[in-house]
Design a protein around this motif. Sequence first.
Motif, PDB file in Angstrom:
ATOM      1  N   GLU A   1       0.826  -1.209   0.000  1.00 32.92           N
ATOM      2  CA  GLU A   1       0.000   0.000   0.000  1.00 32.92           C
ATOM      3  C   GLU A   1       0.860   1.259   0.000  1.00 32.92           C
ATOM      4  N   ALA A   2       1.907   1.280   0.835  1.00 33.21           N
ATOM      5  CA  ALA A   2       2.785   2.459   0.920  1.00 33.21           C
ATOM      6  C   ALA A   2       3.577   2.650  -0.371  1.00 33.21           C
TER       7      ALA A   2
ATOM      8  N   GLN B   1       2.719   1.566  -3.377  1.00 35.18           N
ATOM      9  CA  GLN B   1       1.774   1.936  -4.427  1.00 35.18           C
ATOM     10  C   GLN B   1       1.495   3.438  -4.376  1.00 35.18           C
ATOM     11  N   GLU B   2       1.300   3.979  -3.178  1.00 37.32           N
ATOM     12  CA  GLU B   2       1.057   5.416  -3.025  1.00 37.32           C
ATOM     13  C   GLU B   2       2.267   6.243  -3.444  1.00 37.32           C
ATOM     14  N   SER B   3       3.458   5.708  -3.250  1.00 37.10           N
ATOM     15  CA  SER B   3       4.692   6.478  -3.378  1.00 37.10           C
ATOM     16  C   SER B   3       5.502   6.145  -4.625  1.00 37.10           C
TER      17      SER B   3
ATOM     18  N   GLN C   1      -0.023   3.600  11.137  1.00 37.43           N
ATOM     19  CA  GLN C   1       0.178   3.492   9.693  1.00 37.43           C
ATOM     20  C   GLN C   1       1.666   3.366   9.350  1.00 37.43           C
TER      21      GLN C   1
ATOM     22  N   ARG D   1       6.955   7.206   2.730  1.00 36.63           N
ATOM     23  CA  ARG D   1       5.665   7.235   2.034  1.00 36.63           C
ATOM     24  C   ARG D   1       5.359   8.676   1.642  1.00 36.63           C
ATOM     25  N   THR D   2       4.859   8.886   0.444  1.00 39.68           N
ATOM     26  CA  THR D   2       4.642  10.225  -0.100  1.00 39.68           C
ATOM     27  C   THR D   2       3.827  11.120   0.838  1.00 39.68           C
ATOM     28  N   SER D   3       2.773  10.601   1.431  1.00 43.56           N
ATOM     29  CA  SER D   3       1.919  11.435   2.288  1.00 43.56           C
ATOM     30  C   SER D   3       2.611  11.860   3.584  1.00 43.56           C
ATOM     31  N   TYR D   4       3.781  11.297   3.889  1.00 44.01           N
ATOM     32  CA  TYR D   4       4.526  11.675   5.091  1.00 44.01           C
ATOM     33  C   TYR D   4       5.841  12.380   4.767  1.00 44.01           C
TER      34      TYR D   4
END
Length: 194
Positions: free
Chosen positions: A37-38, A40-42, A90, A114-117
Motif C-alpha cells: 500500500e505504501a 503503491q502510493e509512493s 500506519q 511514504r509520499t503522504s509523510y
Amino acid sequence: MNIHSIDPILIPVPESFESSRLQIRSVVWGDGAAVHEAVQESAAELRHWMPWARQVPSVEESEVSIRRSRLQFLERSDIRLLLFHKKTGQLIGSSGLHRIDWRVRKFEIGYWVRTSYAGQGYITEAVNAITEFAIQELQANRLEIRCDSRNTRSARVAERTGFTLEGILRNDKTDVQGNLRDTMVYSKVRGAEY
C-alpha cells in the motif's frame, strides 16, 4: 569471547525500538500488504531512485520480499526495519541496516518515506534513532549513508543527521535507467563523531 569472532546469528538484535513519533521494528510475516500500500502510493517518487519500485510489486510479491527479509534478519545478514506512526499505526516508510560487516561492525542505513509523510522530518527522526540503535545495541564502528549524487533529499537527511561526506564515487553504479551515476558516501565513525 572476542566480540568480533562471534557468529552473527548469536548476536542479540532487538526486534523494535521507538523514537518520539515512530515505532521502528523488524519485519514480520504479514507486513507485505502494508508495504504494498505504501509503495503503491509512493511509486512516482520512489521509481526515480529505487530500482525495485519501477514496477510496483504485487501484494504477494511484497509479502515474499518481507518473508525473505525476515529470514535475513534472523540470520543477521540484513536488518530491514519498518517505520510506523505511533499514533495511527500506519506504515510511513522503511529503513534498515544493510551491507553489514559484523567483523568491522559496519552498517549502511537506507531509507524511503511514504509520499503522504514526506517533508515532515520522519526520515530524519528515523535515521537518528537507527543510528543510536546501531551504536548502543550493535556497537557500530562505522555507519554509512550512500545515495545517488542527484538525490538531494536523501543527501540532506545525511547532512541533517550529522553524517560527514567522505567523497563522491564517480561512475560508481548505474541508475534506474541503466545510466552511470555518481554515489555520495556519508559516514559516522566511532571515535570521531561518537
